[in-house]
Design a protein around this motif. Structure first.
Motif, PDB file in Angstrom:
ATOM      1  N   ALA A  76       0.835  -1.207   0.000  1.00  0.00           N
ATOM      2  CA  ALA A  76       0.000   0.000   0.000  1.00  0.00           C
ATOM      3  C   ALA A  76       0.863   1.247   0.000  1.00  0.00           C
ATOM      4  CB  ALA A  76      -0.917   0.003   1.221  1.00  0.00           C
ATOM      5  N   ASN A  77       0.323   2.328  -0.570  1.00  0.00           N
ATOM      6  CA  ASN A  77       0.949   3.639  -0.458  1.00  0.00           C
ATOM      7  C   ASN A  77       0.849   4.070   0.997  1.00  0.00           C
ATOM      8  OD1 ASN A  77       1.431   6.444  -0.338  1.00  0.00           O
ATOM      9  ND2 ASN A  77       0.680   6.765  -2.418  1.00  0.00           N
ATOM     10  N   LYS A  78       1.987   4.246   1.651  1.00  0.00           N
ATOM     11  CA  LYS A  78       1.998   4.495   3.085  1.00  0.00           C
ATOM     12  C   LYS A  78       1.457   5.868   3.469  1.00  0.00           C
ATOM     13  CE  LYS A  78       3.670   0.430   3.843  1.00  0.00           C
ATOM     14  NZ  LYS A  78       3.698  -0.091   2.473  1.00  0.00           N
ATOM     15  N   SER A  79       1.166   6.719   2.468  1.00  0.00           N
ATOM     16  CA  SER A  79       0.553   8.022   2.740  1.00  0.00           C
ATOM     17  C   SER A  79      -0.935   8.037   2.405  1.00  0.00           C
ATOM     18  CB  SER A  79       1.269   9.119   1.945  1.00  0.00           C
ATOM     19  OG  SER A  79       2.611   9.256   2.354  1.00  0.00           O
ATOM     20  N   ASP A  80      -1.468   6.915   1.957  1.00  0.00           N
ATOM     21  CA  ASP A  80      -2.856   6.857   1.515  1.00  0.00           C
ATOM     22  C   ASP A  80      -3.799   6.721   2.717  1.00  0.00           C
ATOM     23  OD1 ASP A  80      -4.894   6.487  -0.690  1.00  0.00           O
ATOM     24  OD2 ASP A  80      -5.182   4.623   0.427  1.00  0.00           O
ATOM     25  N   SER A  81      -4.720   7.672   2.851  1.00  0.00           N
ATOM     26  CA  SER A  81      -5.613   7.690   4.017  1.00  0.00           C
ATOM     27  C   SER A  81      -6.494   6.452   4.088  1.00  0.00           C
ATOM     28  CB  SER A  81      -6.488   8.949   3.969  1.00  0.00           C
ATOM     29  OG  SER A  81      -5.702  10.119   3.987  1.00  0.00           O
ATOM     30  N   TYR A  82      -7.067   6.047   2.967  1.00  0.00           N
ATOM     31  CA  TYR A  82      -7.960   4.892   2.944  1.00  0.00           C
ATOM     32  C   TYR A  82      -7.217   3.616   3.369  1.00  0.00           C
ATOM     33  CZ  TYR A  82     -11.462   1.566   1.249  1.00  0.00           C
ATOM     34  OH  TYR A  82     -12.395   0.559   1.156  1.00  0.00           O
ATOM     35  N   SER A  83      -5.991   3.463   2.884  1.00  0.00           N
ATOM     36  CA  SER A  83      -5.204   2.269   3.220  1.00  0.00           C
ATOM     37  C   SER A  83      -4.832   2.226   4.697  1.00  0.00           C
ATOM     38  CB  SER A  83      -3.930   2.223   2.366  1.00  0.00           C
ATOM     39  OG  SER A  83      -4.249   2.110   0.997  1.00  0.00           O
ATOM     40  N   LYS A  84      -4.656   3.389   5.323  1.00  0.00           N
ATOM     41  CA  LYS A  84      -4.342   3.434   6.749  1.00  0.00           C
ATOM     42  C   LYS A  84      -5.489   2.874   7.593  1.00  0.00           C
ATOM     43  CE  LYS A  84      -1.161   7.382   6.562  1.00  0.00           C
ATOM     44  NZ  LYS A  84      -0.862   8.769   6.988  1.00  0.00           N
ATOM     45  N   MET A  85      -6.711   2.975   7.064  1.00  0.00           N
ATOM     46  CA  MET A  85      -7.901   2.544   7.807  1.00  0.00           C
ATOM     47  C   MET A  85      -8.277   1.086   7.558  1.00  0.00           C
ATOM     48  SD  MET A  85      -9.667   4.757   9.790  1.00  0.00           S
ATOM     49  CE  MET A  85     -11.432   4.474   9.605  1.00  0.00           C
ATOM     50  N   ILE A 203      -6.553  15.089   4.824  1.00  0.00           N
ATOM     51  CA  ILE A 203      -6.878  13.693   4.548  1.00  0.00           C
ATOM     52  C   ILE A 203      -7.081  13.491   3.039  1.00  0.00           C
ATOM     53  CG2 ILE A 203      -8.394  11.779   5.198  1.00  0.00           C
ATOM     54  CD1 ILE A 203      -6.919  13.111   7.546  1.00  0.00           C
ATOM     55  N   ASN A 204      -6.823  12.274   2.570  1.00  0.00           N
ATOM     56  CA  ASN A 204      -6.993  11.891   1.162  1.00  0.00           C
ATOM     57  C   ASN A 204      -6.050  12.644   0.232  1.00  0.00           C
ATOM     58  OD1 ASN A 204      -9.022   9.951   1.588  1.00  0.00           O
ATOM     59  ND2 ASN A 204     -10.600  11.539   1.679  1.00  0.00           N
ATOM     60  N   ILE A 205      -4.807  12.765   0.678  1.00  0.00           N
ATOM     61  CA  ILE A 205      -3.780  13.346  -0.184  1.00  0.00           C
ATOM     62  C   ILE A 205      -2.471  12.600   0.058  1.00  0.00           C
ATOM     63  CG2 ILE A 205      -3.104  15.142   1.483  1.00  0.00           C
ATOM     64  CD1 ILE A 205      -2.823  16.989  -1.054  1.00  0.00           C
ATOM     65  N   SER A 206      -1.806  12.229  -1.013  1.00  0.00           N
ATOM     66  CA  SER A 206      -0.544  11.505  -0.883  1.00  0.00           C
ATOM     67  C   SER A 206       0.548  12.079  -1.770  1.00  0.00           C
ATOM     68  CB  SER A 206      -0.749  10.019  -1.219  1.00  0.00           C
ATOM     69  OG  SER A 206      -1.317   9.859  -2.503  1.00  0.00           O
ATOM     70  N   ASN A 207       0.218  13.114  -2.543  1.00  0.00           N
ATOM     71  CA  ASN A 207       1.188  13.759  -3.436  1.00  0.00           C
ATOM     72  C   ASN A 207       1.855  14.910  -2.701  1.00  0.00           C
ATOM     73  OD1 ASN A 207       2.603  15.118  -5.418  1.00  0.00           O
ATOM     74  ND2 ASN A 207       0.943  15.075  -6.916  1.00  0.00           N
ATOM     75  N   TYR A 208       3.137  14.751  -2.354  1.00  0.00           N
ATOM     76  CA  TYR A 208       3.839  15.776  -1.586  1.00  0.00           C
ATOM     77  C   TYR A 208       3.857  17.122  -2.303  1.00  0.00           C
ATOM     78  CZ  TYR A 208       5.658  12.505   1.928  1.00  0.00           C
ATOM     79  OH  TYR A 208       5.782  11.604   2.961  1.00  0.00           O
ATOM     80  N   ALA A 209       3.808  17.109  -3.616  1.00  0.00           N
ATOM     81  CA  ALA A 209       3.845  18.358  -4.377  1.00  0.00           C
ATOM     82  C   ALA A 209       2.614  19.216  -4.121  1.00  0.00           C
ATOM     83  CB  ALA A 209       3.968  18.062  -5.870  1.00  0.00           C
ATOM     84  N   LEU A 210       1.546  18.600  -3.629  1.00  0.00           N
ATOM     85  CA  LEU A 210       0.300  19.331  -3.384  1.00  0.00           C
ATOM     86  C   LEU A 210       0.115  19.695  -1.911  1.00  0.00           C
ATOM     87  CD1 LEU A 210      -2.068  17.167  -5.617  1.00  0.00           C
ATOM     88  CD2 LEU A 210      -1.118  19.407  -6.171  1.00  0.00           C
ATOM     89  N   ILE A 239      -0.291  20.910  11.509  1.00  0.00           N
ATOM     90  CA  ILE A 239      -0.951  20.429  10.298  1.00  0.00           C
ATOM     91  C   ILE A 239      -0.235  19.156   9.861  1.00  0.00           C
ATOM     92  CG2 ILE A 239      -1.613  20.991   7.924  1.00  0.00           C
ATOM     93  CD1 ILE A 239      -1.347  23.961   8.685  1.00  0.00           C
ATOM     94  N   GLU A 240      -0.989  18.075   9.691  1.00  0.00           N
ATOM     95  CA  GLU A 240      -0.383  16.797   9.312  1.00  0.00           C
ATOM     96  C   GLU A 240      -1.463  15.905   8.693  1.00  0.00           C
ATOM     97  OE1 GLU A 240      -1.022  13.724  11.526  1.00  0.00           O
ATOM     98  OE2 GLU A 240      -2.685  15.126  11.720  1.00  0.00           O
ATOM     99  N   THR A 241      -1.204  14.604   8.561  1.00  0.00           N
ATOM    100  CA  THR A 241      -2.089  13.757   7.760  1.00  0.00           C
ATOM    101  C   THR A 241      -2.639  12.519   8.478  1.00  0.00           C
ATOM    102  OG1 THR A 241      -0.192  12.509   6.891  1.00  0.00           O
ATOM    103  CG2 THR A 241      -0.916  14.434   5.613  1.00  0.00           C
ATOM    104  N   THR A 242      -2.322  12.321   9.753  1.00  0.00           N
ATOM    105  CA  THR A 242      -2.612  11.014  10.356  1.00  0.00           C
ATOM    106  C   THR A 242      -3.391  11.054  11.662  1.00  0.00           C
ATOM    107  OG1 THR A 242      -0.596  10.159   9.340  1.00  0.00           O
ATOM    108  CG2 THR A 242      -1.547   8.837  11.087  1.00  0.00           C
ATOM    109  N   HIS A 243      -3.251  12.091  12.471  1.00  0.00           N
ATOM    110  CA  HIS A 243      -3.897  12.100  13.787  1.00  0.00           C
ATOM    111  C   HIS A 243      -5.399  11.833  13.701  1.00  0.00           C
ATOM    112  CE1 HIS A 243      -0.336  13.246  15.837  1.00  0.00           C
ATOM    113  NE2 HIS A 243      -0.338  14.521  15.502  1.00  0.00           N
TER     114      HIS A 243
END
Length: 303
Positions: A76-85, A203-210, A239-243
């Protein structure tokens, strides 16, 4: 008295490693924090159902250490929100924790950094109990992709005394051991635990450029929500992506977030490097180690 189960959930494996280094350091870990007595290997071909480690040697709490990345499928893409769940809710359900502490590196906000972008709190650690989630899927929407359904706002009710205990001596002891950051690092560290503090989750973002665009939109959305729904009682501090995802998985379990700061507001590209991330993870381990000792004492006095 049955021991309270404190579950510490660290985001990526490259955050867990320095976090664990600090938590187990022979010189820097706090007095009263024993070494883990259970350490499990990370499987290569499947997600990890067992904890990374367990600390059983404290008087009033048991500490379970987990990593979000290890609870994901290996491909899985380790930054993907859906995959984390995918697996984490069931795993945390089975653990039956009394408290969850979510640890994730983060960007600071003008509220704690100051409006001048040259100012910095990089290397500091901030902790709170309120979670705001901004759904960023429209920035990189792919019709073929599955996105996580986001719960916008979640907050916990903790005794104010608990925050006072954690923000007292534990904070001061932590700051004395923090390592300064390489890029825009501060020497005037913050280590604060406050019931008003909120994390802003993208949430729901995995592209660092964005990330820069998404972070700004999330910050603006939080302030609008904070004003309209609550008349500004909460303070956005990171501001982050996981909490928020960990809090969704935790359901009704009381959950704190801990954010070691890697970068200034909207300065991800300028500040963040692997070394910057390592230092942040290490400082988080120092802070959480002191918090665990404080929690052990707190629960011993409040049962």
């Amino acid at each position: 008295m049955e021991k309270k189960r404190i579950e510490v959930v660290v985001n990526k494996s490259w955050e867990f490693e320095p976090f664990y280094d600090a938590l187990t350091n022979a010189v820097l870990r706090p007095e009263g924090l024993p070494l883990p007595n259970i350490v499990n290997p990370v499987p290569k071909d499947t997600y990890m159902e067992e904890p990374r480690a367990v600390i059983n040697g404290m008087d009033n709490i048991q500490v379970v250490l987990r990593c979000v990345e290890n609870m994901m499928d290996p491909d899985a893409n380790k930054s993907d929100s859906y995959s984390k769940m995918k697996h984490m809710p069931d795993i945390l359900d089975r653990d039956v924790a009394d408290m969850i502490i979510s640890v994730s590196t983060a960007e600071s906000t003008p509220e704690v950094q100051g409006d001048d972008s040259k100012k910095s709190i990089n290397g500091s650690v901030l902790c709170g109990g309120t979670f705001f989630m901004y759904d960023a899927k429209d920035l990189n929407e792919d019709p073929s992709k599955t996105y996580l359904e986001v719960k916008i706002f979640q907050s916990n009710t903790f005794p104010e005394e608990l925050f006072e205990v954690l923000s007292g001596s534990a904070s001061e002891l932590s700051k004395a051991k923090f390592i300064p950051q390489r890029n825009a690092g501060t020497t005037d560290f913050l280590c604060r635990v406050d019931n008003r503090y909120a994390s802003v989750g993208v949430i729901n973002i995995s592209n660092y450029a964005l990330y820069a665009e998404a972070d700004e939109k999330a910050y603006i959305a939080f302030n609008e929500y904070n004003k309209e729904a609550y008349n500004f009682p909460f303070v956005p501090v990171c501001i982050e992506t996981t909490h928020g995802i960990v809090k969704m998985c935790a359901k009704n379990t009381p959950t704190l977030f801990v954010s070691p700061i890697t970068d200034r507001y909207l300065h991800f590209d300028k500040d963040v490097t692997p070394i910057q991330n390592y230092i942040a993870g290490f400082n988080a381990g120092i802070a959480v180690g002191e918090m665990l000792v404080a929690l052990d004492k707190y629960y011993g006095e409040h049962e």
